[in-house]
Design a protein around this motif. Structure first.
Motif, PDB file in Angstrom:
ATOM      1  N   ARG A 285       0.814  -1.230   0.000  1.00  0.00           N
ATOM      2  CA  ARG A 285       0.000   0.000   0.000  1.00  0.00           C
ATOM      3  C   ARG A 285       0.838   1.266   0.000  1.00  0.00           C
ATOM      4  N   ALA A 286       2.146   1.140   0.120  1.00  0.00           N
ATOM      5  CA  ALA A 286       3.005   2.321   0.181  1.00  0.00           C
ATOM      6  C   ALA A 286       2.779   3.215  -1.025  1.00  0.00           C
ATOM      7  N   GLU A 287       2.747   4.532  -0.762  1.00  0.00           N
ATOM      8  CA  GLU A 287       2.507   5.581  -1.753  1.00  0.00           C
ATOM      9  C   GLU A 287       1.034   5.661  -2.144  1.00  0.00           C
ATOM     10  N   MET A 288       0.371   4.517  -2.342  1.00  0.00           N
ATOM     11  CA  MET A 288      -1.061   4.566  -2.649  1.00  0.00           C
ATOM     12  C   MET A 288      -1.870   4.973  -1.428  1.00  0.00           C
ATOM     13  N   VAL A 289      -1.511   4.428  -0.265  1.00  0.00           N
ATOM     14  CA  VAL A 289      -2.249   4.695   0.974  1.00  0.00           C
ATOM     15  C   VAL A 289      -1.342   5.352   2.009  1.00  0.00           C
ATOM     16  N   TYR A 290      -0.145   4.807   2.195  1.00  0.00           N
ATOM     17  CA  TYR A 290       0.758   5.324   3.219  1.00  0.00           C
ATOM     18  C   TYR A 290       1.749   6.310   2.621  1.00  0.00           C
TER      19      TYR A 290
END
Length: 848
Positions: free
Chosen positions: A263-268
């Motif tokens: 989820r990095a960049e998309m959510v976090y």
């Protein structure tokens, strides 16, 4: 002075300090004003920020003018009250200009603990020594937290100093740095020379560093593992059936760190994607999850980077590996502020027909409030994914428009989709639609849900009961949708005949009339069970057809098996594998590994199992079976694995569709557990001669050289989970069963008749479309839709069928009278008229 009087003296001193007490009151006021917009989301957040900011500035001026900030004036603790107000004001400003995304839950709790600890330090001499040690431990942890935050906002610190003349708003960027510096000062001023306190303080720092170090190592291991597997298969893209992301998903271990890497960049928030909150207000990604700020993710991604996979590939993995299909659902409008407020479950169960009809009435609310005149209303789209039992079908839909229940009309899926998208995407008016999806799910869409308003819809599901070990099971039909953390639920269940040996669980109360009722928080996971007393001979008759139920009995046919394919994955045990191999004698045995079909020998059997069992799930390539008529596949399902929909536009799916188009069938034996979504869809397509059981039952079939035959045809369908068949015969009879008998037959017959065409496509059969319309059910060919006006139905050529069961209902069977029944009705009415007016007729005749 006694030790008992010292704490009282300190407490009196604090609360006799007018400036300190004023700070406490103002801090409480700022917290209340900060929470008001959070508890009741509104658009006018700027006013609340300025109120917070004004109080903070006012208290700072009070400290400055009173001289409490000078050395020796005991101003440290009042100054921390100012810092806490400043922190609250900073988070209020963050709602308007999000430097930090919404904090991860653990970090939000940590900031609150740190804030409470700063306040408690004013009374440190009052509390026992063990509590002081905890306080110093938290102080060390606080130092690390605010050091991190100071580094994170460092790019804005210089700007904050340069633009301070604008009401001091930009100085909020200095808040973390001030906390960091004054935490060091607080430590030095609070008996820090004593060894236990120093040890606790440095332990807080050490534990924090250790946690960050361990998390970073775990992050690096996940990034390296994903990258290695992704590169390996990306280099072979021309020679592989499956995309690289699927091979990555098959070999990674789902855990909290893995989920955040994906989820990095998309959510976090990450160092590479920090600019998104400022320069990318509308994301083009089809992933509906609020962005979050997690310091562990930020630090780890900064030090070790993120995965090289594209956003689209990561979304594919998240959809099934973390059961996040709802977040990836296509949306026309946002649903960020929606919550599910209430669910009403009403069900009617026919124990001796092994079926039930359930109505789910759902209320969904938009929690956003518009307070300013002339602002655009915030229309949002509610999407729900309902998970149905195998063989179940949606048979009614209602949407409340202007407080009036409007029933859905059945039409083709294409017409319903066109009407919904046109009205929602362009005209912003009331529609609702329910579509069939593969894997026993349906999607319900409702639009619009306006600011601070609530919408209500009702979905009706006709479903078979599950027959398990002599008991019938009714399971709650659950859904994925807007937040249900504060949702209430009322349940009411009635039975056509009293069930035997009812096991109802603790949430239900039994009424005098035999109904079961329950009321409380919404729960997705509950069930009822009762003894199976066998099927009774009941009929439903409509349009010259009679539907009846009979027990399902397997019909065994000769099975000349020469090749056995083991669909091995991580849920297989080594003992199961070896036991199955021992049953197969001299048959050729194959295992599928890394897109290669390997024959099992005595020399390689252990190594092949080790490689195959390392894969979390398997996607067996039925198109690689050379002689399907004499082959059997032995499998165990993994629920969290790809569906057929995830495989679209891959060489694997193209090859599978070609194989299915050839009308191939193969024997499939399930050793236990729920079938994977991939195999479940192929089973719906009637791809297999299917059976399930344990190894002993498999041995009996192999020894007898027999396997269950497919007995379904145009007049008989099998609902295996309920242990029954539904039969259709021509004729007219008096109906003694509910119309749900016809609906279940029609749905399962349409699925049988479409077979592989569910996947391969092709022209829609007018006969099957007509069958769905007559039974009023949602299928791959048909959908239910509610539109606002009759003109909308006319515009899209959606018409009510005159010769159908209409929407199902708890109150009526919905039977369509047969011609001879119409004749009896007419004769009965004429007889009533004759008997009522006979005296008058006789008098007139006599008078004549």
């Amino acid at each position: 002075m006694s030790r008992q009087t010292i704490p009282l003296k300190i407490i009196r001193k604090r609360f006799n300090d007018e400036i300190y007490c004023t700070g406490l009151i103002l801090l409480a006021v700022t917290l209340i004003m900060f929470l008001i917009p959070a508890l009741s989301p509104i658009e006018d957040e700027l006013t609340w920020f300025f109120l917070n900011h004004a109080i903070t500035v006012g208290y700072f001026l009070t400290l400055w003018i009173s001289g409490r900030l000078r050395r020796g004036r005991e101003g440290l603790h009042p100054f921390f009250l100012f810092l806490l107000m400043f922190l609250v004001s900073a988070y209020a400003l963050n709602r308007l200009f999000p430097v930090f995304e919404v904090s991860a839950p653990w970090f939000a709790v940590m900031i609150i603990l740190c804030a409470v600890n700063y306040f408690a330090f004013a009374f440190i001499r009052v509390v026992p020594v063990p509590v002081r040690i905890v306080m110093f431990f938290l102080l060390g942890l606080s130092l690390c937290c605010f050091l991190y935050m100071a580094i994170y906002v460092a790019p804005f610190t210089a700007l904050g100093l340069l633009a301070f003349f604008f009401f001091g708003i930009s100085l909020h960027a200095l808040v973390p740095l001030l906390f960091f510096l004054y935490t060091i000062r607080l430590f030095r001023r609070s008996n820090a020379r004593r060894r236990p306190y120093k040890l606790a303080f440095w332990s807080g720092i050490g534990i924090t560093v250790l946690i960050v170090l361990v998390y970073t190592i775990l992050w690096m291991m996940n990034v390296v593992e994903m990258g290695r597997e992704y590169r390996r298969w990306s280099e072979k893209v021309r020679d592989t059936y499956l995309p690289a992301w699927l091979h990555v998903a098959a070999h990674i271990t789902p855990n909290p760190v893995t989920g955040k890497v994906l989820r990095a960049e998309m959510v976090y928030t990450t160092a590479d994607g920090w600019e998104r909150p400022f320069f990318n207000f509308g994301s083009s990604l089809n992933w509906n999850e609020a962005r979050k700020h997690d310091p562990l993710v930020m630090i780890a991604s900064t030090l070790c980077g993120t995965t090289m996979m594209t956003d689209e590939d990561r979304i594919h993995i998240l959809k099934f590996l973390y059961d996040s299909r709802y977040e990836a659902e296509e949306r026309l409008w946002s649903g960020d502020d929606l919550t599910t407020t209430h669910v009403q479950t009403s069900a009617r169960i026919w124990p001796r027909l092994r079926m039930a009809y359930t109505e789910k009435t759902v209320n969904v609310k938009n929690n956003r409030i518009i307070t300013e005149r002339g602002r655009w209303r915030n229309n949002q789209e509610a999407i729900y994914i309902f998970h149905l039992p195998e063989g179940a079908v949606v048979s009614s839909l209602s949407l409340w428009i202007n407080n009036k229940e409007e029933k859905g009309l059945l039409t083709t899926k294409a017409k319903a989709d066109s009407a919904y998208k046109t009205i929602v995407g362009v005209e912003n008016r009331d529609p609702s639609v329910v579509h069939w999806q593969e894997g026993n799910t349906v999607t319900v869409r409702v639009f619009p849900v306006l600011d601070n308003e609530e919408r209500q819809f009702k979905l009706g599901i006709t479903a078979p009961l599950s027959l398990e070990h002599g008991a019938l099971i009714y399971r709650n039909i659950y859904f994925d949708g807007p937040v249900t953390s504060s949702t209430g639920e009322d349940v009411e269940i009635s039975f056509e005949t009293p069930p035997a040996d009812l096991q109802k669980g603790g949430i239900f109360s039994k009424e005098k009339d035999g109904r079961l009722t329950a009321s409380g928080p919404y729960s997705a996971d509950w069930q009822l069970s009762f003894k199976d007393e066998g099927l009774v001979h009941q009929l439903f008759s409509a349009n010259g057809k009679v539907f009846s139920v009979t027990p399902y009995r397997k019909e065994l046919a000769t099975a000349d098996i020469s090749d056995v394919y083991l669909d091995v994955n991580s849920v297989w045990s080594k003992n199961e594998y070896n036991t199955v191999l021992s049953l197969l004698g001299h048959k050729r045995v194959w295992v599928y590994i890394d897109e290669m079909m390997e024959q099992v020998t005595e020399q390689n059997r252990s190594e092949l199992f080790k490689q195959a069992a390392a894969s979390r799930f398997s996607l067996f390539p039925f198109f690689k079976i050379s002689q399907p008529s004499t082959a059997i596949v032995i499998s165990k399902g993994v629920v969290n694995s790809p569906s057929v929909d995830d495989l679209e536009n891959t060489r694997f799916m193209d090859a599978l569709k070609g194989w299915l188009a050839g009308g191939q069938h193969v024997m499939l034996y399930n050793l236990g557990g729920e079938l994977s979504p991939y195999l479940r869809t192929l089973k719906e397509c009637r791809t297999f001669r299917y059976d399930q059981g344990d190894i002993a039952a498999l041995k009996a079939l192999l020894d007898a050289h027999r396997f269950p035959a497919s007995i379904e045809n145009d007049q008989r369908i099998v609902i295996e989970s309920a242990g029954m068949t539904i039969n259709e015969t021509p004729g007219t009879e008096v109906s003694t069963a509910p119309d749900h008998l016809q609906r279940l037959f029609a749905y399962n017959h349409i699925m049988h008749a479409m077979g592989p065409r569910l996947l391969t496509g092709g022209n829609e059969s007018d006969t099957l479309v007509a069958e769905a319309a007559e039974s009023y059910i949602v299928t791959p060919l048909s959908s239910l839709v509610v539109l606002e006006k009759q003109e909308d139905y006319d515009r899209f050529n959606i018409k009510e069928s005159n010769n159908s069961l209409k929407n199902a209902s708890l109150k009526s069977k919905g039977a369509v009278p047969e011609p001879h029944e119409w004749a009896l009705i007419v004769i009965g009415l004429l007889l009533i008229v004759y008997l009522k007016f006979r005296p008058v007729l006789f008098k007139r005749v006599a008078a004549i």
